[in-house]
Design an enzyme around this catalytic site. Structure first.
Site, PDB file in Angstrom:
ATOM      1  N   ASP A  45      39.936  48.029  35.270  1.00  0.00           N
ATOM      2  CA  ASP A  45      41.020  48.252  34.245  1.00  0.00           C
ATOM      3  C   ASP A  45      40.770  48.262  32.998  1.00  0.00           C
ATOM      4  O   ASP A  45      39.802  47.474  32.604  1.00  0.00           O
ATOM      5  CB  ASP A  45      42.287  47.805  34.511  1.00  0.00           C
ATOM      6  N   TYR A  73      36.063  37.477  40.824  1.00  0.00           N
ATOM      7  CA  TYR A  73      37.011  37.281  39.700  1.00  0.00           C
ATOM      8  C   TYR A  73      37.199  36.139  39.049  1.00  0.00           C
ATOM      9  O   TYR A  73      37.536  35.352  39.981  1.00  0.00           O
ATOM     10  CB  TYR A  73      38.171  38.504  39.929  1.00  0.00           C
ATOM     11  N   ASP A  87      49.938  43.790  34.331  1.00  0.00           N
ATOM     12  CA  ASP A  87      49.119  43.094  33.265  1.00  0.00           C
ATOM     13  C   ASP A  87      49.905  43.209  31.989  1.00  0.00           C
ATOM     14  O   ASP A  87      50.993  43.474  31.725  1.00  0.00           O
ATOM     15  CB  ASP A  87      47.783  44.096  33.217  1.00  0.00           C
ATOM     16  N   ARG A 180      46.010  41.952  40.306  1.00  0.00           N
ATOM     17  CA  ARG A 180      47.075  42.493  39.247  1.00  0.00           C
ATOM     18  C   ARG A 180      48.332  42.191  40.516  1.00  0.00           C
ATOM     19  O   ARG A 180      49.329  41.448  40.235  1.00  0.00           O
ATOM     20  CB  ARG A 180      47.226  43.925  39.020  1.00  0.00           C
TER      21      ARG A 180
END
Length: 298
Positions: A45, A73, A87, A180
């Site tokens: 993203d 991550y 987000d 997310r």
């Protein structure tokens, strides 16, 4: 720009396609008379940063084989507000009290999400709805109702806490996982709401983020190192091109092992000719058969 796999760093604010476009411009400058096939190996993203894989030339045909390997991550989870995008750039849809949160409570909250699970992607994801990415519909104000996807979370641990404001999470998952959505679902499970304010992809399989301004070019045995390999003679190549089988041995073990307990990605056998990856081979009836030829090799 030679065919192969490139490790690049995508900065915050840029789209993944912007990296593809930069590669296209470089390829066009070096070989103006030829069109070079390019694809990235998994979207990040715009608010996220980190490792982005670029596949060039015949290596683009390896794209599907990257989905099933571990991706790591580091994410910053903001407590107290759920956003419609998941987000920091979204619109608040729920706010709650994060003051009761403790490290022990957050450790326990992670447990149910480990392993295989059904996960609903964010409405602003790249998942296709009627042939169109969901985020385009969401940005037009349309209601997006995405079905859950089967996803896998291998490990997750909290690296630090700044409670009740935020926490930093490190996780390793299979491709197709939405961090997310994990933040959203943690916030809902805890009753306080949550969203991501930062996301950094630090690794895909054995490959690490090279960092801003750097990239690493990979070829031959450095490609798909979690798969077994076999060196091919000229005679082997001829047989495979005639749709004939070749002996299974001598097979070489993978150069990189998956984390213990991680689902088997069912990778094909890599066939190397003159040091280049030229075939993806299928094992059948005690022999190897051509599944795909990478013309020219990678």
């Amino acid at each position: 720009m030679t065919p192969g796999l490139y490790l690049t760093h995508k900065p915050v604010g840029a789209t993944s396609f912007a990296t593809v476009r930069a590669f296209q411009e470089e390829a066009q400058a070096t070989r103006p008379d030829r069109r070079t096939a390019l694809v990235h190996g998994g979207t990040l993203d715009p608010f996220a940063e980190g490792l982005l894989l670029m596949l060039v030339g015949p290596a683009t045909r390896l794209f599907e084989l990257l989905h099933a390997v571990p991706k790591t991550y580091v994410a910053r989870v903001e407590w107290g507000t759920e956003m419609d995008t998941g987000d920091l750039h979204g619109r608040p849809v729920h706010q709650g009290d994060a003051s009761p949160l403790t490290p022990a409570l957050l450790d326990a909250a992670l447990e149910p999400f480990l392993g295989w699970a059904e996960q609903v992607p964010p409405a602003t994801s790249a998942k296709k709805v009627g042939g169109e990415p969901a985020y385009r519909k969401a940005h037009r104000g349309e209601v997006v109702d995405l079905p859950p996807s089967r996803v896998y979370l291998h490990t997750a641990r909290w690296r630090s806490h700044d409670l009740p404001r935020a926490s930093v999470l490190e996780l390793t998952c299979r491709g197709g996982y939405y961090v997310r959505s994990l933040a959203r679902d943690l916030g809902r499970a805890l009753g306080c709401g949550a969203h991501l304010s930062a996301l950094d992809r630090t690794a895909i399989g054995p490959w690490k983020d090279p960092g801003p301004g750097h990239r690493v070019e990979l070829h031959g045995h450095d490609l798909l190192p979690w798969a077994r390999g076999r060196d091919l003679t000229d005679q082997d190549v001829g047989a495979l091109r005639r749709e004939q089988s070749i002996p299974l041995s001598p097979l070489k073990p993978p150069e990189w092992r998956l984390p213990q307990g991680f689902p088997d990605p069912q990778a094909p056998v890599r066939g190397f000719h003159q040091g280049r990856l030229t075939f993806l081979l299928t094992e059948r009836d005690g022999a190897l058969w051509s599944g795909m030829e990478l013309r020219g090799g990678v």
